[in-house]
Design an enzyme around this catalytic site. Sequence first.
Site, PDB file in Angstrom:
ATOM      1  N   ALA A 135       9.657  51.752  53.635  1.00 50.62           N
ATOM      2  CA  ALA A 135      10.628  52.552  54.517  1.00 50.62           C
ATOM      3  C   ALA A 135      10.513  52.720  55.927  1.00 50.62           C
ATOM      4  CB  ALA A 135      10.478  54.002  53.907  1.00 50.62           C
ATOM      5  N   SER A 156       4.934  57.115  53.208  1.00 50.31           N
ATOM      6  CA  SER A 156       6.190  56.563  53.228  1.00 50.31           C
ATOM      7  C   SER A 156       6.749  56.146  51.779  1.00 50.31           C
ATOM      8  CB  SER A 156       6.432  55.176  54.153  1.00 50.31           C
ATOM      9  OG  SER A 156       5.983  54.298  53.660  1.00 50.31           O
ATOM     10  N   ASP A 157       8.174  55.953  51.580  1.00 56.34           N
ATOM     11  CA  ASP A 157       8.263  55.199  50.223  1.00 56.34           C
ATOM     12  C   ASP A 157       8.237  53.879  50.897  1.00 56.34           C
ATOM     13  OD1 ASP A 157       9.373  54.658  47.998  1.00 56.34           O
ATOM     14  OD2 ASP A 157      11.253  55.604  48.065  1.00 56.34           O
ATOM     15  N   TYR A 158       8.341  52.940  49.723  1.00 57.35           N
ATOM     16  CA  TYR A 158       7.993  51.495  49.692  1.00 57.35           C
ATOM     17  C   TYR A 158       8.785  50.837  50.911  1.00 57.35           C
ATOM     18  CZ  TYR A 158       7.432  46.779  47.668  1.00 57.35           C
ATOM     19  OH  TYR A 158       7.106  45.390  47.134  1.00 57.35           O
TER      20      TYR A 158
END
Length: 764
Positions: free
Chosen positions: A307, A303-305
């Site tokens: 997310a 995942s992005d940070y």
Amino acid sequence: MSTHPSCPSRLYRLAHTCLGALLFSASVIAQDLALLEEEDEQIEALLERMTLEEKAGQLTALADNIRSLNPHTNPDVNQRRADELLAEVRAGRVGVLFNGRGIKGARLAQHAAAEESRMKIPLLFAGDVIHGYRTVFPIPLAEAASFEPELAERTARVAAVEATAGGLHWNFAPMVDIARDQRWGRVAEGSGEDVYLGKLFAAARVRGYQGKSLASEDSVLATPKHFAAYGAVSGGLDYNTVEISPQTLREVHLPPFRAAFDAGALSVMTSFNEINGVPATANYELLTTILRDEWGFKGFVVSDYTADMELIAHGFAENPREATKLAFLAGVDMSMQSGYYVRYLPELVRSGEIPMTTLDQSVRRVLRLKKALGLFDDPYRSLDPEREAVDLKRPEHRALAREAARRSIVLLRNENELLPLSKSTKIALIGPFADDRQNLHGPWTLFADEQEAITVAEGIAAALDDPSLLQVVKGSDFEAPLPDGIDAAVQAANEADVVVLAIGETQQMSGEAQSRTNIVVPAAQQRLAEALSETGKPLVVLLRNGRALALQGAVRDADAILVTWFLGSETGTAVADVLFGDYNPSGRLPVSFPIEPGQQPFFYNHKRTGRPYVEGGPPQFKARYREAPYAALYPFGHGLSYSKFKYGPVRLSATTLPWDGFIDVSAEITNVSERAGEEVVQLYIHDRVASLTRPVRELKGFRKIYLEPGASTVVSFRLTREDLQFVGPDLQWVAEPGAFDVWIAPSSTAGTPSTFVLEGKPSS
Ligand code: NOJ
């Protein structure tokens, strides 16, 4: 074009590098994929013994506070003190640490994981190495302006050498988002508005980062990001929603990811945005149906940070537990920073809501990559203090930074051949960027030291015959006037032969969360430009920018304009190289510069509409603004040289392209000037009539050629049916028989087309 994406654009390097690149990427894929596909006894044995918490720990990435963490990169969420984090590592509750600096702390953390934890599984160290580690290369957008993917492969390689010398194994790059709205701050991190160019640069960077094999101690695992359509955020506002047709998603935004995977990338990062109501980080269709089922991706998804946590703010998940379940079941293998996976996955498996086999599959993917990186054999790979001391300071890295920087500069305008300047010119170097060291690198340079970068003033002074020919005056601050700033600048201008004006955007205006509403040079600097233009002195604008800008007034009308983006460590030397003609500029715009800011989103490959405005024709009831046509001031592909090139007519090997055949499209290019130089010869097509309307032009190939004065060469491109395909009404790639226009031209709006016909499929 149906050439391999790894083929370099510069003809005189063609034979050697093209073959090398082909062999190179094929071997990486074969070798690393084998590791991911075959059952691995060691990993299966680990899975047998691991607790649920330990499994979820391997799927958890946390900010590296054990080493010195780079501040201001991300919001403060779930941050741990170094001792707390070490305890988590020992307990097997974290598998990845990111954005930490320095070998010493990394060895400490690795010791805790590989020697003190129960399962002894090594940590993976990750980081955002977006355009260089210690040596800073031009921002990716600038590098795309070189139209030399092979150059990006080389800078990515050096970035990998330095990143691994600094203790990283996994790079959160390349960013491959197509950016068609220049208000978006993250335009700077990608390769611009065009999908063909974007694919070539995506693949080149992956090859550069991953090197010969992931197991080499100087290779980093690459992560194309942000999956997907992050560049299509509404209004160019970072993190905003994306409403997009499935055709545009598949035709424009997904292909650079596919190209990155084909080049061997084995991880991918989700994006923050939703797509048509479903956040990308919980998007089963994207992360499983397309990525795994259609494309057969074998790596892992991170995942992005936070997310996964943000699914709650999106209004898609009720609470953290549900957010975890939705993200994981959609196909996110690893969670970045929220800590949700280690907290909620075990109980979701215990309750039967997530099958153990699915959890095991994600853990297996991560462990296989750790193994492919060689960490099971040597947990201390890339954690060598001696390499850290040597590899971060190599002169050849700086030489490459200079080469990349000067190749990234774009000459937009050069009235009366003001440039190049003679080295005996008396120069007034004016502007807030003239002698500034804080805005040379651009966004995302977490591991570099700005003191090591060369300013514009330093570069110019060193190149001049006599440094006292240079007078440097700030004239204005970045966003506010300076007391008496303009007076001092005007005085310096009056005493000089030429004014070189260094203006534009600060590095804080680009990058994450830095969208702008008005993509112009800030007002205080614009006023400075107006005052200097009134002196009547020849004016050269050195633009500092992380996106395309709408140039106005005296900036737009300056005698010469050089787009210098954020060029990195060797900014000053590279600018001087171009200014004085030691390097003949060869960059071309990877993003269109609009006439007015309000034209955004603007991109060259837009559709025609039912009422296209034809230049010189009547403006009434046409697709144009009151203030500006539906056109760019400087279009995609534009860029001048100190040489002049003449294009001969486009010639076709035939006027029909058989369904299973090809045609060759060629033109003779002549250097009609007295100076040797490089030209980017571009191939565009337009499908006249189709079952879904097609863009006015689409780039399908380019070559960067070098010609001596007076020399000519025939540049030829081969087109097959595949080059004419688009995503049709049923979401399948399709080429439709009929007439196509084709250009060989110096930009996306120049040239005169020829026409050919794609024949229908022969009945068998
Ligand atoms: C958020 C950014 O969107 C992403 O590109 C980056 O890799 C992570 N933060 C980690 O720093």
